[in-house]
Motif scaffolding. Structure first.
Motif, mmCIF file in Angstrom:
data_model
loop_
_atom_site.group_PDB
_atom_site.id
_atom_site.type_symbol
_atom_site.label_atom_id
_atom_site.label_comp_id
_atom_site.label_asym_id
_atom_site.label_seq_id
_atom_site.Cartn_x
_atom_site.Cartn_y
_atom_site.Cartn_z
ATOM 1 N N SER A 29 0.514 -1.064 0.083
ATOM 2 C CA SER A 29 -0.172 0.350 0.118
ATOM 3 C C SER A 29 1.065 1.435 0.477
ATOM 4 O O SER A 29 1.525 0.978 0.513
ATOM 5 C CB SER A 29 -0.920 0.298 1.170
ATOM 6 O OG SER A 29 -0.211 0.011 2.757
ATOM 7 N N GLU A 30 0.180 2.000 -0.264
ATOM 8 C CA GLU A 30 1.243 3.763 -0.433
ATOM 9 C C GLU A 30 1.642 4.128 0.934
ATOM 10 O O GLU A 30 2.783 4.750 1.114
ATOM 11 C CB GLU A 30 0.165 4.758 -1.008
ATOM 12 C CG GLU A 30 1.322 6.248 -1.396
ATOM 13 C CD GLU A 30 -0.234 7.264 -1.669
ATOM 14 O OE1 GLU A 30 0.470 8.725 -1.960
ATOM 15 O OE2 GLU A 30 -1.377 6.814 -2.345
ATOM 16 N N SER A 31 0.771 4.188 1.711
ATOM 17 C CA SER A 31 1.244 4.555 3.045
ATOM 18 C C SER A 31 2.384 3.688 3.420
ATOM 19 O O SER A 31 3.688 4.093 4.136
ATOM 20 C CB SER A 31 -0.507 4.238 4.783
ATOM 21 O OG SER A 31 0.046 2.722 4.492
ATOM 22 N N ALA A 66 -7.506 12.422 19.151
ATOM 23 C CA ALA A 66 -5.939 12.217 19.724
ATOM 24 C C ALA A 66 -5.305 11.369 20.266
ATOM 25 O O ALA A 66 -4.335 10.906 19.985
ATOM 26 C CB ALA A 66 -5.981 13.572 20.986
ATOM 27 N N ILE A 67 -5.758 10.474 21.091
ATOM 28 C CA ILE A 67 -5.459 9.070 21.901
ATOM 29 C C ILE A 67 -5.461 8.082 21.174
ATOM 30 O O ILE A 67 -4.579 7.167 20.946
ATOM 31 C CB ILE A 67 -6.211 9.206 23.340
ATOM 32 C CG1 ILE A 67 -6.419 9.772 24.014
ATOM 33 C CG2 ILE A 67 -5.984 7.414 23.653
ATOM 34 C CD1 ILE A 67 -7.360 10.040 25.280
ATOM 35 N N GLN A 68 -6.509 8.660 19.890
ATOM 36 C CA GLN A 68 -6.557 7.024 18.962
ATOM 37 C C GLN A 68 -5.152 7.567 17.851
ATOM 38 O O GLN A 68 -4.418 6.713 17.285
ATOM 39 C CB GLN A 68 -7.982 7.940 17.964
ATOM 40 C CG GLN A 68 -8.020 6.948 16.869
ATOM 41 C CD GLN A 68 -9.140 6.968 16.008
ATOM 42 O OE1 GLN A 68 -9.854 8.043 15.957
ATOM 43 N NE2 GLN A 68 -10.257 6.193 15.229
ATOM 44 N N LEU A 69 -4.934 8.383 17.111
ATOM 45 C CA LEU A 69 -3.782 9.204 16.871
ATOM 46 C C LEU A 69 -3.120 8.632 17.128
ATOM 47 O O LEU A 69 -1.573 7.668 16.962
ATOM 48 C CB LEU A 69 -3.399 10.714 16.053
ATOM 49 C CG LEU A 69 -4.623 10.848 15.063
ATOM 50 C CD1 LEU A 69 -4.605 12.528 15.426
ATOM 51 C CD2 LEU A 69 -4.553 10.020 13.688
ATOM 52 N N LEU A 76 3.145 2.845 14.908
ATOM 53 C CA LEU A 76 4.019 3.308 13.727
ATOM 54 C C LEU A 76 5.245 2.984 13.452
ATOM 55 O O LEU A 76 6.278 3.444 13.030
ATOM 56 C CB LEU A 76 3.249 3.696 12.778
ATOM 57 C CG LEU A 76 2.047 3.377 11.717
ATOM 58 C CD1 LEU A 76 2.184 4.920 11.116
ATOM 59 C CD2 LEU A 76 2.254 2.181 11.216
ATOM 60 N N GLY A 77 5.758 3.244 14.620
ATOM 61 C CA GLY A 77 6.806 3.404 15.485
ATOM 62 C C GLY A 77 7.691 4.412 15.818
ATOM 63 O O GLY A 77 8.755 4.862 15.973
ATOM 64 N N ILE A 182 -3.278 9.132 7.498
ATOM 65 C CA ILE A 182 -2.761 9.808 8.242
ATOM 66 C C ILE A 182 -0.842 9.828 8.563
ATOM 67 O O ILE A 182 -0.217 9.848 8.263
ATOM 68 C CB ILE A 182 -3.115 10.031 9.365
ATOM 69 C CG1 ILE A 182 -4.334 11.317 9.060
ATOM 70 C CG2 ILE A 182 -2.153 11.150 10.397
ATOM 71 C CD1 ILE A 182 -5.800 11.523 10.501
ATOM 72 N N GLY A 183 -1.147 8.249 8.840
ATOM 73 C CA GLY A 183 0.217 7.711 8.659
ATOM 74 C C GLY A 183 1.344 7.697 7.267
ATOM 75 O O GLY A 183 2.078 8.005 7.897
ATOM 76 N N GLY A 184 0.525 7.577 6.552
ATOM 77 C CA GLY A 184 1.398 7.541 5.655
ATOM 78 C C GLY A 184 1.893 9.097 4.866
ATOM 79 O O GLY A 184 2.537 9.274 4.667
#
Length: 207
Positions: A29-31, A66-69, A76-77, A182-184
């Motif tokens: 995937s792109e991300s 904010a907690i979810q992010l 993701l490290g 958002i991770g990507g």
């Protein structure tokens, strides 16, 4: 950089002599491609391995997201600073907050309708701009863009990006595919942010 379709399939894809190297699950995937690119740059010592992010938000409006992010990006490290989880007991709250902000690669700004009503969130934005820290700016539905706000990447959230009618407060949640996106975005912006900040510091030093 060993990559596998699934972390459970390491023995099927990776030779025994390479199994001591931690693998990266990779579906193409792109991300995930952006994450692989930044990890390669880190292993070549072209990006610093400390992956520091700062979430700027108004607690009464965006704490749930904010907690979810925080949880998504931590998985993701990334070393993510969230005020409710990153300040030790008995520490000077604002001192820790400003230190972590100044040492962040990217600021995730959650621009809810009342974000700029808080003195603290306005100051976070001003300090990030003054330090030339790149900002990933998310504008909530119903919030008006602020012409005086500087940002490097602007994204407008829509109602369909949320998994319920709750768009503010503790119960608000983003859809899982939005979190993946958002991770990507963070992976891509971080590499460009560090490059731009390096140029900024070197130019100022030379001047």
């Amino acid at each position: 950089m060993p990559t596998v379709p699934d972390i459970k399939s390491v023995t099927a894809f990776i030779p025994e002599k390479l199994r001591h190297i931690n693998c990266l699950p990779f579906s193409g995937s792109e991300s995930e491609l952006k994450r692989l690119a930044t990890l390669l740059l880190e292993n070549f010592r072209l990006l610093r391995p400390d992956r520091r992010l700062f979430i700027s938000y108004r607690r009464t409006e965006a704490q749930g997201i904010a907690i979810q992010l925080y949880e998504k990006l931590d998985a993701l490290g990334f070393d993510v600073f969230l005020d409710t989880r990153g300040v030790p007991p008995a520490a000077d709250f604002q001192s820790v907050l400003w230190h972590r902000l100044a040492d962040s690669d990217v600021v995730l700004l959650l621009d809810t309708p009342g974000f700029r009503e808080s003195r603290w969130t306005r100051e976070e934005l001003a300090r990030a701009n003054a330090a030339s820290i790149q900002i990933l700016h998310f504008l909530w539905p119903g919030a008006s863009p602020d012409a005086t706000s500087a940002f490097s990447e602007f994204h407008e959230l829509r109602s369909e990006h949320f998994d319920s009618a709750n768009q503010v407060g503790e119960r608000a949640r983003l859809m899982s595919e939005v979190l993946d996106s958002i991770g990507g975005m963070v992976e891509s912006l971080r590499a460009r942010a560090l490059s731009a900040r390096h140029r900024y510091l070197v130019d100022n030093f030379c001047d």
